[in-house]
Design an enzyme around this catalytic site. Structure first.
Site, PDB file in Angstrom:
ATOM      1  N   ASP A  78     113.068  -1.372 -23.494  1.00 23.43           N
ATOM      2  CA  ASP A  78     111.962  -1.241 -22.630  1.00 23.43           C
ATOM      3  C   ASP A  78     111.365   0.114 -22.877  1.00 23.43           C
ATOM      4  OD1 ASP A  78     111.317  -2.891 -19.904  1.00 23.43           O
ATOM      5  OD2 ASP A  78     110.468  -0.895 -20.181  1.00 23.43           O
ATOM      6  N   ASP A 119     110.401 -10.642 -20.295  1.00 22.93           N
ATOM      7  CA  ASP A 119     109.599 -10.551 -19.020  1.00 22.93           C
ATOM      8  C   ASP A 119     108.909  -9.659 -18.899  1.00 22.93           C
ATOM      9  OD1 ASP A 119     109.276 -11.731 -16.382  1.00 22.93           O
ATOM     10  OD2 ASP A 119     110.707 -10.472 -15.487  1.00 22.93           O
ATOM     11  N   LYS A 159     107.333 -14.801 -20.532  1.00 24.11           N
ATOM     12  CA  LYS A 159     106.471 -14.846 -19.617  1.00 24.11           C
ATOM     13  C   LYS A 159     104.935 -14.607 -19.960  1.00 24.11           C
ATOM     14  CE  LYS A 159     106.049 -11.319 -16.911  1.00 24.11           C
ATOM     15  NZ  LYS A 159     106.461 -10.367 -15.591  1.00 24.11           N
TER      16      LYS A 159
END
Length: 160
Positions: A78, A119, A159
């Protein structure tokens, strides 16, 4: 400026009432998103003990926690820092950059991946068209990466 304040206040109020936020806290998950992966896994049997999982857009770590708890080897990446999660290899950086994807590949040590999950969401600008386009670019980047690392019969969850 007042609208941004209202949006933040409204978001906080929704969070306070959200049953998944409460359940995440009581189950010691870092985020309500953990339940998204739990539900998908219950339906599709995505994660098994010994699997290799790459969690893209991993912060704060809800998906990573679920996969680790199921006995998977997890590499999470991330832009934001992620508090350490036992038994997970966490990388801070921009997933869309080739150097970060190489770092992930190095961490995989040639092992095929059973699940790539994402996500991820872009930083929203408020311009729906631009935000949607950026969201789709992220999905396409995850898809392209998954094509290079997934094992035969591996899975991709993202997503949109």
């Amino acid at each position: 400026m007042q609208r941004a304040w209202y949006s933040s206040k409204a978001w906080l109020q929704r969070q306070a009432r959200d049953p998944y936020v409460k359940a995440a806290k009581s189950n010691q998950f870092r985020a309500r998103s953990a339940f998204k992966l739990i539900q998908l896994d219950q339906k599709y049997k995505l994660i098994r003990r010994g699997n290799v999982v790459v969690d893209v857009g991993a912060a704060p770590g809800g998906f990573t926690q679920v996969a680790v708890n199921k006995g998977a080897t997890v590499i999470g990446v991330d832009l934001l820092p992620i508090e350490p999660i036992p038994h997970a290899h966490l990388i801070q950086g921009d997933f869309t950059q080739p150097s970060i994807q190489k770092t992930i590949m190095d961490a995989l040590q040639g092992r095929p991946v059973d699940l790539v999950c994402s996500d991820m969401a872009p930083s929203f600008s408020g311009n729906h068209t631009a935000d949607h386009a950026r969201s789709m670019e992220l999905c396409e980047a995850v898809f392209a990466f998954a094509e290079t690392v997934l094992a035969h019969n591996g899975s991709l969850v993202t997503k949109v």
